[in-house]
Motif scaffolding. Structure first.
Motif, PDB file in Angstrom:
ATOM      1  N   THR A  25       0.849  -1.180   0.000  1.00  0.00           N
ATOM      2  CA  THR A  25       0.000   0.000   0.000  1.00  0.00           C
ATOM      3  C   THR A  25       0.883   1.227   0.000  1.00  0.00           C
ATOM      4  OG1 THR A  25      -1.656  -1.178   1.268  1.00  0.00           O
ATOM      5  CG2 THR A  25      -1.827   1.206   1.209  1.00  0.00           C
ATOM      6  N   LEU A  26       0.599   2.107  -0.934  1.00  0.00           N
ATOM      7  CA  LEU A  26       1.363   3.343  -1.026  1.00  0.00           C
ATOM      8  C   LEU A  26       0.458   4.501  -0.649  1.00  0.00           C
ATOM      9  CD1 LEU A  26       3.192   2.746  -4.397  1.00  0.00           C
ATOM     10  CD2 LEU A  26       4.100   2.441  -2.114  1.00  0.00           C
ATOM     11  N   THR A  27       0.950   5.361   0.194  1.00  0.00           N
ATOM     12  CA  THR A  27       0.193   6.549   0.553  1.00  0.00           C
ATOM     13  C   THR A  27       0.882   7.745  -0.066  1.00  0.00           C
ATOM     14  OG1 THR A  27       1.450   6.811   2.586  1.00  0.00           O
ATOM     15  CG2 THR A  27      -0.624   5.577   2.722  1.00  0.00           C
ATOM     16  N   SER A  28       0.092   8.660  -0.546  1.00  0.00           N
ATOM     17  CA  SER A  28       0.646   9.831  -1.205  1.00  0.00           C
ATOM     18  C   SER A  28       0.656  11.003  -0.251  1.00  0.00           C
ATOM     19  CB  SER A  28      -0.192  10.176  -2.438  1.00  0.00           C
ATOM     20  OG  SER A  28       0.326  11.327  -3.054  1.00  0.00           O
ATOM     21  N   SER A  29       1.842  11.582  -0.076  1.00  0.00           N
ATOM     22  CA  SER A  29       1.955  12.753   0.778  1.00  0.00           C
ATOM     23  C   SER A  29       2.067  14.022  -0.043  1.00  0.00           C
ATOM     24  CB  SER A  29       3.164  12.610   1.706  1.00  0.00           C
ATOM     25  OG  SER A  29       4.340  12.504   0.934  1.00  0.00           O
ATOM     26  N   ALA A  35       5.565   8.560  -2.843  1.00  0.00           N
ATOM     27  CA  ALA A  35       4.843   7.338  -3.210  1.00  0.00           C
ATOM     28  C   ALA A  35       5.294   6.849  -4.572  1.00  0.00           C
ATOM     29  CB  ALA A  35       3.345   7.582  -3.201  1.00  0.00           C
ATOM     30  N   MET A  36       5.533   7.763  -5.499  1.00  0.00           N
ATOM     31  CA  MET A  36       5.978   7.370  -6.822  1.00  0.00           C
ATOM     32  C   MET A  36       7.388   6.785  -6.753  1.00  0.00           C
ATOM     33  SD  MET A  36       5.124   7.036  -9.933  1.00  0.00           S
ATOM     34  CE  MET A  36       3.750   8.093 -10.251  1.00  0.00           C
ATOM     35  N   ILE A  37       8.233   7.363  -5.930  1.00  0.00           N
ATOM     36  CA  ILE A  37       9.594   6.843  -5.775  1.00  0.00           C
ATOM     37  C   ILE A  37       9.553   5.451  -5.152  1.00  0.00           C
ATOM     38  CG2 ILE A  37      11.781   7.189  -4.559  1.00  0.00           C
ATOM     39  CD1 ILE A  37      11.296  10.229  -4.907  1.00  0.00           C
ATOM     40  N   GLU A  38       8.689   5.252  -4.162  1.00  0.00           N
ATOM     41  CA  GLU A  38       8.538   3.937  -3.553  1.00  0.00           C
ATOM     42  C   GLU A  38       8.015   2.929  -4.567  1.00  0.00           C
ATOM     43  OE1 GLU A  38       6.112   4.202  -0.074  1.00  0.00           O
ATOM     44  OE2 GLU A  38       7.406   5.705   0.858  1.00  0.00           O
ATOM     45  N   ALA A  39       7.094   3.353  -5.422  1.00  0.00           N
ATOM     46  CA  ALA A  39       6.557   2.459  -6.448  1.00  0.00           C
ATOM     47  C   ALA A  39       7.638   2.060  -7.441  1.00  0.00           C
ATOM     48  CB  ALA A  39       5.391   3.128  -7.168  1.00  0.00           C
ATOM     49  N   PHE A  40       8.445   3.032  -7.865  1.00  0.00           N
ATOM     50  CA  PHE A  40       9.543   2.706  -8.767  1.00  0.00           C
ATOM     51  C   PHE A  40      10.522   1.747  -8.104  1.00  0.00           C
ATOM     52  CE2 PHE A  40       8.794   6.760 -11.267  1.00  0.00           C
ATOM     53  CZ  PHE A  40       8.333   6.079 -12.389  1.00  0.00           C
ATOM     54  N   ASP A  76      -3.047   4.208 -10.631  1.00  0.00           N
ATOM     55  CA  ASP A  76      -3.223   5.396  -9.801  1.00  0.00           C
ATOM     56  C   ASP A  76      -4.682   5.835  -9.798  1.00  0.00           C
ATOM     57  OD1 ASP A  76      -2.309   7.522  -8.144  1.00  0.00           O
ATOM     58  OD2 ASP A  76      -2.411   8.865  -9.883  1.00  0.00           O
ATOM     59  N   LEU A  77      -5.311   5.806 -10.961  1.00  0.00           N
ATOM     60  CA  LEU A  77      -6.735   6.171 -11.029  1.00  0.00           C
ATOM     61  C   LEU A  77      -7.592   5.199 -10.238  1.00  0.00           C
ATOM     62  CD1 LEU A  77      -7.125   7.229 -14.759  1.00  0.00           C
ATOM     63  CD2 LEU A  77      -7.173   8.710 -12.754  1.00  0.00           C
ATOM     64  N   LEU A  78      -7.294   3.907 -10.348  1.00  0.00           N
ATOM     65  CA  LEU A  78      -8.070   2.916  -9.610  1.00  0.00           C
ATOM     66  C   LEU A  78      -7.825   3.032  -8.110  1.00  0.00           C
ATOM     67  CD1 LEU A  78      -7.809  -0.260 -11.851  1.00  0.00           C
ATOM     68  CD2 LEU A  78      -9.782   1.213 -11.502  1.00  0.00           C
TER      69      LEU A  78
END
Length: 110
Positions: A2-6, A11-16, A72-74
């Motif tokens: 689970t990624l939370t966006s601050s 969050a994008m860096i964690e996803a990469f 991201d949209l979902l």
């Protein structure tokens, strides 16, 4: 995962970071390497290899960008709409059907 966006892009860096090992494995799989060797051995080797490499990188970038945008949209609409759950189920079912059809096609060629 689970990624939370601050709002600062962490969050994008964690996803990469989470996806990077899989992306490297896909890029280093033997099929593109074999294709590059075959292209290089053709009569128009270097220009064809450069075009293949550019197409491969562009194709991977488009697929990764599309998947990231859709996920991201979902993710954003998952709490608000049950339609997102239906879309996830339909996409999952479509991928299973596609995988089975590819698998059956591959086993029938042998």
């Amino acid at each position: 995962m689970t990624l939370t966006s601050s709002g600062d892009g962490t969050a994008m860096i964690e996803a990469f970071g989470a996806v990077l090992p899989v992306a490297v494995a896909v890029e280093l799989s033997p099929f593109p390497i074999i294709a590059v060797v075959l292209v290089l051995l053709s009569q128009t080797g270097r220009p064809a290899a450069a075009a293949f490499l550019a197409g491969r990188l562009l194709g991977v970038a488009v697929v990764v960008g599309t998947v990231a945008a859709v996920s991201d949209l979902l993710e954003r609409s998952a709490e608000a709409s049950p339609a997102a759950s239906v879309v996830r189920i339909l996409v999952g079912f479509a991928l299973i059907v596609l995988g089975l059809s590819k698998w059956r096609g591959a086993t029938s060629d042998r």
